[in-house]
Design a protein around this motif. Structure first.
Motif, PDB file in Angstrom:
ATOM      1  N   ARG A 152      -3.280  -4.042  -1.160  1.00  0.00           N
ATOM      2  CA  ARG A 152      -4.268  -3.311  -0.354  1.00  0.00           C
ATOM      3  C   ARG A 152      -3.715  -2.859   0.995  1.00  0.00           C
ATOM      4  NH1 ARG A 152      -9.254  -7.526  -0.859  1.00  0.00           N
ATOM      5  NH2 ARG A 152      -9.783  -7.173  -3.064  1.00  0.00           N
ATOM      6  N   HIS A 153      -2.704  -3.537   1.497  1.00  0.00           N
ATOM      7  CA  HIS A 153      -2.231  -3.290   2.856  1.00  0.00           C
ATOM      8  C   HIS A 153      -0.725  -3.037   2.861  1.00  0.00           C
ATOM      9  CE1 HIS A 153      -6.138  -4.753   4.136  1.00  0.00           C
ATOM     10  NE2 HIS A 153      -5.928  -5.873   3.472  1.00  0.00           N
ATOM     11  N   LEU A 212       0.815  -1.207   0.000  1.00  0.00           N
ATOM     12  CA  LEU A 212       0.000   0.000   0.000  1.00  0.00           C
ATOM     13  C   LEU A 212       0.853   1.263   0.000  1.00  0.00           C
ATOM     14  CD1 LEU A 212      -2.886   1.142   0.148  1.00  0.00           C
ATOM     15  CD2 LEU A 212      -2.678   1.088   2.646  1.00  0.00           C
ATOM     16  N   THR A 232      -3.626  -8.426  -5.999  1.00  0.00           N
ATOM     17  CA  THR A 232      -4.656  -7.479  -5.571  1.00  0.00           C
ATOM     18  C   THR A 232      -4.686  -7.337  -4.053  1.00  0.00           C
ATOM     19  OG1 THR A 232      -6.009  -7.990  -7.515  1.00  0.00           O
ATOM     20  CG2 THR A 232      -7.122  -6.982  -5.642  1.00  0.00           C
TER      21      THR A 232
END
Length: 297
Positions: A167-168, A121, A163
């Motif tokens: 995200r993190h 991220l 994906t």
């Protein structure tokens, strides 16, 4: 979540029908015994030859319709390009020879992905890999709705891993309690299962388990991140030492004052606090110094 639009009509598995294979084996035995019975009955030679030819053709015709189903296996039947159902019952079965038969394993498959390099991220390059347990839930979708469902699974697992990994952040660099790839394994694994099930639904595939098996910074930043983690550990340890030392000094001063052991003015109190903090927070053992005078001389 990225909304996926599927304009293609999805196939749906339905039960197919097939004849008992053992009954058809008995019929083959009948065709084998027919010429022998005619010989025993001393029939005309021409009749025996005709019977043998008819029996051989019938046996070849019947033999092409057999198929065996092992436990946790299915056979998809087609007739001139039309789906005619799926047979899942174990054992020996028989269908007309012009039926198409394709075997599909419905057992659990275990797949370990390759290490892929992605950005988390915060944009840090990391290496990540996962292990996935999947199985075919709908044989019609697996055979008719994708070209090669096994290759489709491999590609979608890598895409889903990229994906979820993006995200993190890899690690929590702030004081906020946020989901991280390293510290929130259960949350990340659950997200990976949901993501893969959404991607593989078009192929009739169900993911039962998924989890990260490898997680590390990319080699080009691994050294810098290791030094940062070491610095964070040192700072955290120092903070705990200082907080503990301050508490001990406070307790000592309160004990001395409460028991009336010694009366300390502000200057002596400050000197004692300084000495105690040096002793408690120092990395080396304290060396005692004998003062032959007084604090004011």
């Amino acid at each position: 979540m990225v909304e996926r639009v599927n304009s293609m009509a999805a196939s749906s598995e339905r039960k197919g029908s097939a004849y008992n294979g053992y009954a058809m084996l008995a019929l083959i035995l009948v065709f084998l015994l027919l010429p022998l019975s005619q010989l025993v009955l001393q029939s005309a030679p021409g009749a025996v030859v005709v019977s043998a030819i008819v029996g051989a053709v019938a046996i070849l015709f019947i033999a092409t319709g057999f198929f065996m189903i092992q436990p946790n296996q299915a056979v998809v039947l087609t007739l001139f390009g039309e789906y005619r159902g799926t047979v899942r019952k174990d054992g020996l079965h028989w269908v007309w020879p012009w039926f198409g038969k394709e075997k599909v394993s419905v057992r659990a498959h275990n797949m370990h992905s390759e290490r892929v390099k992605i950005n988390d991220l915060r944009g840090n390059p990391i290496e990540i890999a996962c292990n996935v347990v999947w199985r075919v839930a709908d044989t019609a979708q697996a055979v008719f709705d994708v070209d090669d469902y096994k290759e489709f699974v491999n590609i979608q697992i890598e895409a889903g891993l990229r994906t979820v990994g993006s995200r993190h952040p890899y690690d929590d660099m702030s004081d906020e309690d946020e989901t991280t790839l390293r510290g929130s394994g259960d949350v990340v694994n659950h997200e990976l299962i949901v993501e893969l099930n959404e991607r593989l639904a078009v192929a009739g595939i169900t993911v039962d388990e998924a989890g990260l098996t490898h997680l590390a910074y990319a080699p080009e930043i691994a050294g810098a991140m290791l030094r940062r983690q070491q610095a964070d550990a040192v700072i955290s340890a120092r903070r705990k030492v200082v907080i503990g030392a301050v508490g001990m000094v406070e307790d000592a001063l309160q004990k001395l004052s409460h028991d009336g052991i010694v009366e300390l003015d502000d200057e002596r109190r400050a000197a004692m606090v300084s000495n105690l903090l040096v002793v408690l927070c120092g990395e080396r053992e304290a060396q005692p110094v004998v003062n032959s005078g007084t604090l004011y001389q």
